[in-house]
Scaffold this active site. Structure first.
Site, PDB file in Angstrom:
ATOM      1  N   LYS A 279       0.838  -1.204   0.000  1.00  0.00           N
ATOM      2  CA  LYS A 279       0.000   0.000   0.000  1.00  0.00           C
ATOM      3  C   LYS A 279       0.874   1.256   0.000  1.00  0.00           C
ATOM      4  O   LYS A 279       2.032   1.209   0.430  1.00  0.00           O
ATOM      5  CB  LYS A 279      -0.880   0.027   1.255  1.00  0.00           C
ATOM      6  CG  LYS A 279      -1.972  -1.016   1.313  1.00  0.00           C
ATOM      7  CD  LYS A 279      -2.746  -0.885   2.621  1.00  0.00           C
ATOM      8  CE  LYS A 279      -3.845  -1.918   2.723  1.00  0.00           C
ATOM      9  NZ  LYS A 279      -4.951  -1.683   1.773  1.00  0.00           N
ATOM     10  N   ARG A 353     -10.698 -11.191   1.501  1.00  0.00           N
ATOM     11  CA  ARG A 353     -11.554 -12.234   0.919  1.00  0.00           C
ATOM     12  C   ARG A 353     -10.903 -13.609   1.005  1.00  0.00           C
ATOM     13  O   ARG A 353     -11.592 -14.628   1.040  1.00  0.00           O
ATOM     14  CB  ARG A 353     -11.906 -11.857  -0.520  1.00  0.00           C
ATOM     15  CG  ARG A 353     -10.747 -11.794  -1.474  1.00  0.00           C
ATOM     16  CD  ARG A 353     -11.043 -10.946  -2.709  1.00  0.00           C
ATOM     17  NE  ARG A 353     -11.062  -9.532  -2.390  1.00  0.00           N
ATOM     18  CZ  ARG A 353     -11.311  -8.584  -3.284  1.00  0.00           C
ATOM     19  NH1 ARG A 353     -11.548  -8.892  -4.546  1.00  0.00           N
ATOM     20  NH2 ARG A 353     -11.318  -7.303  -2.925  1.00  0.00           N
TER      21      ARG A 353
END
Length: 505
Positions: A279, A353
């Site tokens: 990130k 996920r």
């Protein structure tokens, strides 16, 4: 803080402070008018002099009001009466509690629940007052060397209702509000802790502590246990960190064992760097909040246990860090999930996920009547819905409607998003059964579609709380959402089950 319910004339109430409302422009509520009559127009005289108009959120503290035994009277602005709705009611309670905590009054009687709020009953006003009050008083200062001290904090708040016949109902609503607030505070505390303290192991310790406190059943699976089970997706995320991953299950049994539980599955990434798909540095500190789904599961189960709801609930928390490292998963890696389906990891920052899909498959062994996962899953959901509504996806319309109804009741609202098969096309992979991302368009939808592939055996809903789990900027901190929504959903389920049992008996 201690709460209680009463019914009685405000002008006869002996307390450190009375809290009453004033509509704009300078229109007294019934409780304020009763005080004004006993004080021979003292309050209305002050308003006529221009000291207060009644604007929403404004307050005016009066001392030594003649003719009444209370030490102080706090006037709270409610805004125009025709515009006084849920948001204005919450704001009025918050403004009152904020002012009370600054006055030095250790106890007060609040008459705001007597004020009519369109389409809302007394129970709603009581529960909302409690949660709004506790939210206003919440502070996270345990890590400061010198926490701010309030010399005479507000210790007791009595909520007044209009009729004695409402007291029993109001007391039940009071308990629900206190349980919700307690669960929210736990979720906030866990979310606000830095990741060097709130690790997967720390979450497991908190779950074990809750199990002892509320007589729950807890189980913590370690890395080797997950390897034996074949949780390749969850373990792929944990490969880059030295912090051992955990799969935490916490069971609350309030009903017959034969009744299938509601499973709450909470994403517990205690810090998310993005892994190899790193990130940007800006605001990366806020990735400590990436376990707010897990925090909300623990907070909700705490609320349910305090209320002793006649319902079965199991919390499932896959917990890990997502870090870069020599052993970390790489873009292009293919892993096998607990379900047996294979996944091509195209982006290691789509890790939520991956841990959730194994946890959802693991939930099958509990034969749940419904499964709800809660996750700070996608930035795309923040773009779509901002910081007001939580994204809702579901494979069952009845379950979705229940959650929408619970959100409307608690003002912890959700907005249902599409889960059409058309979106599944973007998850196709040339090398595995599916890819873990589907590109930029409809990112929150394709993430939910990915999870849907692991939920075909039960009724399921997915709550994407990326925009609602925490605030940035000056008010940076966890919000405790969606604990109120989930708690109300479970209260509704328990109430319906109790009703069916009464009809059958």
């Amino acid at each position: 803080m201690e709460f209680s319910i009463k019914s009685g004339a405000p002008e006869k109430s002996r307390t450190a402070c009375l809290v009453v409302g004033v509509f704009e422009p300078r229109r007294l509520t019934a409780a304020a008018a009763a005080i004004d009559a006993a004080a021979q127009g003292f309050v209305s005289d002050i308003l006529r002099r221009g000291d207060m108009e009644g604007k929403s959120g404004s307050t005016l503290l009066l001392h030594k009001v003649p003719g009444i035994p209370a030490d102080r009277v706090l006037l709270v602005g409610l805004g125009p009466e025709r515009e006084f709705r849920e948001k204005e009611y919450r704001s009025a309670v918050a403004a009152a509690v904020r002012t009370l905590s600054e006055t030095g009054a250790t106890e007060a009687v609040m008459y705001l629940p007597e004020v009519e709020v369109k389409k809302r009953d007394t129970a709603w006003k009581v529960t909302t007052a409690v949660t709004a009050a506790m939210e206003t008083l919440y502070r996270f200062d345990r890590l400061k060397s010198k926490p701010d001290e309030n010399r005479r904090p507000l210790r007791k708040l009595t909520l007044a209702v209009a009729r004695r016949a409402e007291i029993t109902l109001a007391e039940e609503a009071l308990q629900q509000g206190q349980a919700m607030a307690s669960g929210m505070n736990l979720a906030k505390d866990l979310g606000n802790l830095p990741s060097n303290i709130c690790t997967p192991s720390y979450l497991a310790e908190q779950a074990s502590g809750m199990a002892k406190a509320y007589d729950l059943k807890v189980q913590v699976l370690e890395r080797r246990d997950m390897e034996k089970l074949g949780m390749g997706a969850l373990l792929a995320v944990a490969k880059g960190t030295r912090e051992p991953p955990k799969l935490i299950t916490l069971e609350y049994q309030g009903a017959d064992r034969r009744q299938g539980p509601i499973a709450l599955v909470g994403k517990g990434v205690t810090f998310d760097t993005g892994g190899i798909s790193l990130k940007p540095a800006a605001d990366m500190d806020e990735m400590k909040f990436d376990m707010c789904g897990a925090a909300s599961v623990l907070g909700t189960i705490k609320a349910v246990a305090q209320l002793r709801l006649p319902i079965n609930v199991v919390g499932i928390i896959p917990a890990t860090e997502n870090m870069p490292g020599g052993q970390a998963s790489k873009p292009g890696d293919v892993v096998t999930s607990l379900s047996g389906q294979t996944i091509e990891i195209l982006n290691t920052d789509a890790e939520g996920r991956l841990i959730l899909c194994d946890a959802l498959t693991y939930a099958e062994r509990y034969q749940p009547c419904a499964v709800i996962d809660i996750a700070t899953l996608t930035g795309a959901c923040v773009i779509a819905l901002g910081h007001v509504a939580t994204g809702l996806f579901s494979n069952n319309d009845a379950l979705a409607k229940e959650l929408i109804r619970a959100g409307e009741r608690t003002l912890d609202r959700v907005w249902q998003m599409p889960l059409w098969d058309d979106y599944q096309e973007s998850l196709k992979s040339n090398f595995a059964d599916m890819a873990n991302i589907g590109g930029r368009p409809a990112g929150s939808v394709t993430a939910a579609c990915f999870l849907a592939r692991f939920t075909k055996k039960f009724h399921w809903a997915h709550l994407d709380i990326a925009g609602t789990a925490w605030k940035s900027g000056k008010e940076k901190g966890a919000t405790g959402r969606p604990v109120p929504l989930l708690t109300q959903f479970l209260i509704n389920r328990a109430t319906e089950a109790r009703g069916r049992k009464a009809e059958g008996g």
